[in-house]
Design a protein around this motif. Structure first.
Motif, short mmCIF file in Angstrom:
data_model
loop_
_atom_site.label_atom_id
_atom_site.label_comp_id
_atom_site.label_asym_id
_atom_site.label_seq_id
_atom_site.Cartn_x
_atom_site.Cartn_y
_atom_site.Cartn_z
N TYR A 77 0.83 -1.20 0.00
CA TYR A 77 0.00 0.00 0.00
C TYR A 77 0.87 1.26 0.00
O TYR A 77 0.59 2.24 -0.69
N LYS A 78 1.92 1.24 0.82
CA LYS A 78 2.80 2.42 0.92
C LYS A 78 3.48 2.70 -0.40
O LYS A 78 3.58 3.87 -0.83
N GLU A 79 3.94 1.65 -1.08
CA GLU A 79 4.63 1.84 -2.37
C GLU A 79 3.66 2.37 -3.43
O GLU A 79 4.01 3.23 -4.25
N ILE A 80 2.42 1.88 -3.41
CA ILE A 80 1.43 2.37 -4.36
C ILE A 80 1.14 3.85 -4.11
O ILE A 80 1.07 4.67 -5.03
N ALA A 81 1.00 4.21 -2.84
CA ALA A 81 0.71 5.60 -2.50
C ALA A 81 1.84 6.52 -2.96
O ALA A 81 1.59 7.61 -3.50
N GLN A 82 3.08 6.10 -2.78
CA GLN A 82 4.22 6.93 -3.20
C GLN A 82 4.26 7.08 -4.70
O GLN A 82 4.52 8.19 -5.22
N GLU A 83 3.98 6.03 -5.41
CA GLU A 83 4.04 6.10 -6.88
C GLU A 83 2.93 6.98 -7.45
O GLU A 83 3.11 7.65 -8.46
N LEU A 84 1.77 6.95 -6.80
CA LEU A 84 0.63 7.73 -7.30
C LEU A 84 0.50 9.10 -6.63
O LEU A 84 -0.46 9.83 -6.90
N PHE A 85 1.45 9.46 -5.76
CA PHE A 85 1.48 10.77 -5.11
C PHE A 85 0.21 11.03 -4.28
O PHE A 85 -0.38 12.11 -4.31
N VAL A 86 -0.24 9.99 -3.56
CA VAL A 86 -1.40 10.14 -2.68
C VAL A 86 -1.07 9.51 -1.33
O VAL A 86 0.01 8.94 -1.14
N SER A 87 -1.99 9.58 -0.38
CA SER A 87 -1.77 9.00 0.94
C SER A 87 -2.18 7.53 0.96
O SER A 87 -2.94 7.05 0.10
N VAL A 88 -1.72 6.79 1.98
CA VAL A 88 -2.09 5.38 2.14
C VAL A 88 -3.59 5.26 2.38
O VAL A 88 -4.25 4.33 1.88
N ASN A 89 -4.18 6.22 3.11
CA ASN A 89 -5.63 6.18 3.35
C ASN A 89 -6.41 6.30 2.06
O ASN A 89 -7.47 5.67 1.90
N THR A 90 -5.90 7.10 1.11
CA THR A 90 -6.57 7.21 -0.20
C THR A 90 -6.54 5.87 -0.92
O THR A 90 -7.53 5.46 -1.55
N ILE A 91 -5.41 5.17 -0.86
CA ILE A 91 -5.31 3.86 -1.50
C ILE A 91 -6.31 2.88 -0.87
O ILE A 91 -6.99 2.12 -1.58
N LYS A 92 -6.44 2.93 0.44
CA LYS A 92 -7.40 2.04 1.11
C LYS A 92 -8.84 2.36 0.67
O LYS A 92 -9.66 1.45 0.50
N SER A 93 -9.13 3.65 0.47
CA SER A 93 -10.46 4.03 0.00
C SER A 93 -10.70 3.49 -1.40
O SER A 93 -11.81 3.02 -1.72
N HIS A 94 -9.68 3.58 -2.27
CA HIS A 94 -9.81 3.02 -3.63
C HIS A 94 -10.09 1.52 -3.57
O HIS A 94 -10.95 1.00 -4.31
N LEU A 95 -9.38 0.81 -2.70
CA LEU A 95 -9.56 -0.65 -2.62
C LEU A 95 -10.96 -1.02 -2.13
O LEU A 95 -11.58 -1.97 -2.64
N LYS A 96 -11.49 -0.25 -1.18
CA LYS A 96 -12.85 -0.51 -0.71
C LYS A 96 -13.85 -0.38 -1.85
O LYS A 96 -14.77 -1.20 -2.00
N SER A 97 -13.65 0.65 -2.68
CA SER A 97 -14.52 0.84 -3.83
C SER A 97 -14.36 -0.29 -4.85
O SER A 97 -15.34 -0.80 -5.40
N ILE A 98 -13.10 -0.71 -5.08
CA ILE A 98 -12.83 -1.78 -6.05
C ILE A 98 -13.50 -3.09 -5.60
O ILE A 98 -14.14 -3.79 -6.40
#
Length: 875
Positions: free
Chosen positions: A828-849
């Motif tokens: 999650y942390k690596e994805i957030a860094q690559e996409l220039f967003v926070s880890v919480n944003t990535i978790k929100s995307h995954l919940k939607s997915i």
């Protein structure tokens, strides 16, 4: 407060203890606080200043006083003083706006005033601001800027204007709206009761009711007339005879009474009054210097004030004074009548002001003394300070007073004057004085480089790009490699010229050098601009990831600087192309805010034009039309042809989205003339092809697009090549897949997306066909997924076997990116860094997915996404 601004102009005049109270006027001023503006307009001597000051003292609201003079007609100086006034209440107010005025050239006045309005709107409390003696302002630019300000004035501020004549601002409009309170001559005239209070109670003259009535009738309630009569009456043995001795107009009464009052003064006071009448503001050391004496001036000034002899104290310590304007005018008239040598007085005043650091007053006195060489020398010495403050109008006024022969003998002054003339849109006059500087500095490389810089500016202002390039290269050849700061600015101008001529390779190379030189010079302004233009060359060549990396790195350290408007705007364009519309909107909004603050009208126009395209992509054509209108207004009526052409191209796209083919045709008919008149490289002219496709005239569209593709290919304009190939695919018959394959091949390295989506469902059959024929299948599937939720039309050929993507709830582009990175084993942390967003944003995307795909964990999500061809099987 800047050292070159006079603090005494912001001092509220002191009230005398012996004041006639005028509650009817105080009440009217209080009632006016509900509107935008209170106008106190009457001829000289009606007590405008006294009434407003008395009201300010009684009011429990913070108030600012600004005494205006002729120099404040300079628009920049006017608004700098207004900011300085607000700083007396909020010390840190307006620092960013002051930085705008220091730019060369300064921003459009409307831009700075907009920034000021926004800053005032954040002030937590209400403020009264008084502009005293506004009749001394003779600049139409200042009048227009004040009108713009008043139309949008924040509710925290109430403006009061005192003036001898109505200013040229739309008073009838505000009167009709109820936004204007007016106090005029009829209001300011003393009533009989007020005249009695002044003469008998305040001044203790012990006049009879009949005598007061006669004075009141003859002066018609004119305050200064009554005051002068009272002064004259002090020395009269027979009050009745004196009252009967004068009659006639106010002017006649005034002349008579001034003569009486002046005659009554001791010889030393009369001499003092005449010789110090050349001064706008008085302090004892200055008066001593003008009179070539020592030690007596402070005593006389205090005596004049105590005697109510039209001398006004400007500060609490009673160090600075001024004469009542009416009194000063008449003293100067007497100076002329007595043929006093005022040149000597002005010379002495100039010397004192120069020695005490008041260089502006010194220059004015030197000019009034016709001491041309001394004035020119001081102007030349202070030119850098004047230009840094952005007060071009003040500098031009001084220079226009000097004889040309004096200016032409001083090369540095010629150079400064040429720059000022160039910035004010007078290129012919600028070239005249620049020629003298050029001749004098040919053997002085640093100075000659400054001459070349001015010539480059003039060349750019007339859109002579080849001359801009030639002069820039000459200037660069003269500078040593270590001169990073001047080289960075020259390289930036050179790179922009190459870019505007469509010379992308040369532009990219030069702009790279510009940003490297600016980095070494720590010139963040030039560095950010160079990076913005460099990223534009990369985007044009289809190198979107490269441009995004460059822009993100720049904004990491410079995102809040005014010059970062361009990087924000270019990054918004990249994010738009990647279909990250919310991120694009955020960067574009920042770009607009910063562009308006920096005063760059063309950048503001470009940002709003891009905003219009964003709104169009979101299906709001009406809002897009409004945004485009803002872009056109920002560009102004004198916008260069290439800007007009680009605005018209977007107007065509909006009209087509609204199915308004007639309007699209009108805009297209206007564009060729603008394009042909432009010295800039206008890469593509695709509007006719878009209209032809809307009319289903595929043959006409195909013929036009063939010639345009050759232009894009020759210029290395990858973005244009992709756009044309997609339009050709829509226009073609049997060759549609060939054109579409070319578009996919050109677009895939840059991960282009929006350029496909903006063509609408018409592309879906070709995308299905590309997937079925395994033409860049992963890229084609990703594009298909972006169309998910939009039922495709019946394809021209058999649909691909796998159509499950169309059954999935609209999985967003960003969610697909997250899925692909999950499949590649990223945390999650690596994805957030690559996409220039926070880890919480990535978790929100995954919940939607998980909800859209009907899964419960990341492994199931990756498997389902691969099954639906949303992501690649390869890492």
């Amino acid at each position: 407060m800047s050292a070159d601004l006079l603090q005494t102009k912001l001092f509220t005049p002191r009230l005398r203890p012996s004041l006639v109270h005028r509650p009817r006027l105080i009440e009217k001023l209080n009632n006016g606080l509900s509107g935008k503006l209170t106008l106190v307009s009457a001829p000289a001597g009606f007590g405008k200043t006294t009434v407003v000051v008395a009201w300010m003292m009684a009011c429990d609201m913070p108030a600012v006083w600004l005494s205006l003079d002729e120099e404040d007609s300079d628009p920049v100086r006017f608004w700098r003083y207004l900011i300085a006034g607000l700083q007396t209440i909020h010390a840190d107010f307006g620092t960013e706006i002051l930085q705008l005025f220091a730019q060369t050239p300064p921003p459009p006045m409307q831009t700075a005033v907009t920034a000021l309005i926004n800053a005032i709107s954040k002030i937590p409390n209400e403020i009264i601001f008084v502009l005293d003696d506004y009749h001394l302002i003779d600049s139409q630019t200042t009048h227009e800027a004040l009108t713009y300000f008043l139309e949008r004035q924040p509710p925290q501020l109430h403006l009061v204007i005192t003036t001898r004549e109505d200013p040229p601002i739309p008073l009838p409009r505000w009167r009709a709206r109820g936004d204007l309170t007016e106090i005029r001559e009829r209001d300011l005239k003393f009533t009989a009761a007020e005249a009695t209070a002044l003469l008998n109670e305040t001044l203790a003259l012990d006049l009879t009711t009949a005598q007061i009535e006669k004075l009141f009738q003859k002066t018609e309630g004119w305050v200064s007339g009554l005051q002068l009569a009272a002064l004259a009456l002090r020395e009269q043995a027979d009050a009745e005879q004196f009252v009967n001795a004068f009659a006639g107009s106010n002017r006649f009464i005034l002349d008579y009474l001034i003569e009486e009052v002046f005659r009554q003064q001791p010889p030393d006071v009369r001499t003092f009054l005449l010789q110090t009448a050349v001064l706008e503001r008085l302090t004892a050391p200055l008066c001593d210097a003008v009179m070539a004496q020592e030690g007596n001036s402070q005593t006389i000034l205090e005596r004049l004030e105590q005697a109510n002899l039209f001398t006004i104290s400007l500060d609490q310590s009673r160090q600075w004074f001024r004469y009542h304007h009416l009194f000063a005018d008449l003293l100067r008239q007497r100076l002329r009548l007595e043929q006093v040598d005022t040149a000597v007085l002005h010379q002495r005043a100039a010397h004192w002001h120069e020695e005490n650091g008041f260089y502006r007053r010194a220059i004015n006195h030197y000019l009034q003394a016709a001491a041309w060489e001394q004035a020119a020398t001081l102007i030349q010495a202070r030119n850098d300070d004047i230009q840094k403050q952005g007060e071009n109008r003040t500098f031009l006024r001084w220079m226009e007073t000097l004889p040309n022969a004096v200016i032409e003998a001083m090369p540095d002054l010629c150079l400064g004057y040429a720059w000022a003339l160039a910035l004010s849109g007078q290129p012919d006059a600028a070239n005249h004085f620049l020629a003298f500087a050029e001749e004098a500095f040919r053997d002085n490389p640093p100075k000659y480089g400054a001459v070349l810089s001015a010539q480059i500016h003039l060349a750019r202002s007339r859109h002579d790009l080849p001359q801009t390039i030639a002069l820039s290269e000459t200037a660069l050849a003269m500078l040593p490699p270590a001169a990073h700061n001047p080289r960075s600015a020259l390289l930036l101008n050179l790179g922009i010229a190459h870019w505007q001529l469509g010379q992308i390779t040369e532009a990219e190379k030069t702009l790279t050098a510009a940003q490297e030189a600016a980095k070494l010079a720590q010139n963040h302004h030039v560095q950010l601009l160079a990076i913005g233009f460099l990223a534009m060359t990369q985007v044009a060549q289809g190198q979107l990831p490269k441009a995004a990396t460059l822009l993100q790195a720049a904004l990491a350290w410079g995102e809040a600087l005014p010059a970062s408007a361009l990087p924000h705007m270019v990054l918004a364009g990249v994010l738009y192309e990647w279909n990250q519309l919310e991120e694009a909107r955020a960067h574009l909004q920042t770009a607009i805010d910063l562009a308006q603050r920096s005063g760059n009208s063309e950048l503001t126009s470009s940002a709003y034009r891009q905003w219009a395209l964003l709104l169009l992509a979101q299906g709001d054509a009406a809002a897009a039309q409004a945004a485009l209108a803002t872009a056109e207004n920002a560009a102004g009526t004198q916008a260069p042809p290439h800007t007009q052409a680009r605005n018209d191209a977007v107007a065509v796209m909006i009209a087509l989205a609204q199915s308004n083919l007639e309007k699209a045709q009108e805009k297209i008919e206007m564009m060729p003339a603008a394009v042909s008149a432009s010295p800039f490289y206008v890469p593509l002219f695709l509007a006719p092809a878009r209209l032809a496709l809307a009319r289903d005239d595929r043959a006409a569209a195909a013929a036009h697009l063939m010639a345009e593709y050759e232009k894009a290919e020759a210029g290395g304009w990858r973005y244009g090549q992709i756009e044309i190939r997609l339009l050709q695919a829509l226009a073609a018959g049997d060759d549609s897949l060939r054109f579409f394959t070319d578009a996919l091949t050109l677009a895939q390295p840059g991960n282009f997306r929006r350029i496909f989506l903006d063509k609408g469902p018409a592309l879906l059959p070709l995308l299905h066909l590309a997937v079925s024929k395994q033409i860049l299948p992963d890229y084609s599937r990703m594009l298909l997924a972006l169309f998910a939720g939009t039922p495709p039309p019946v394809p021209a050929s058999p649909p691909p076997e796998q159509t499950d993507t169309l059954l999935v709830d609209a999985v967003s582009e960003r969610e697909i990116e997250v899925l692909q990175l999950l499949a590649n084993g990223r945390t999650y942390k690596e994805i957030a860094q690559e996409l220039f967003v926070s880890v919480n944003t990535i978790k929100s995307h995954l919940k939607s997915i998980y909800g859209k795909l009907g899964v419960n964990n990341r492994r199931e999500a990756v498997a389902q996404a691969r099954l639906l061809h949303l992501i690649s099987h390869r890492k």
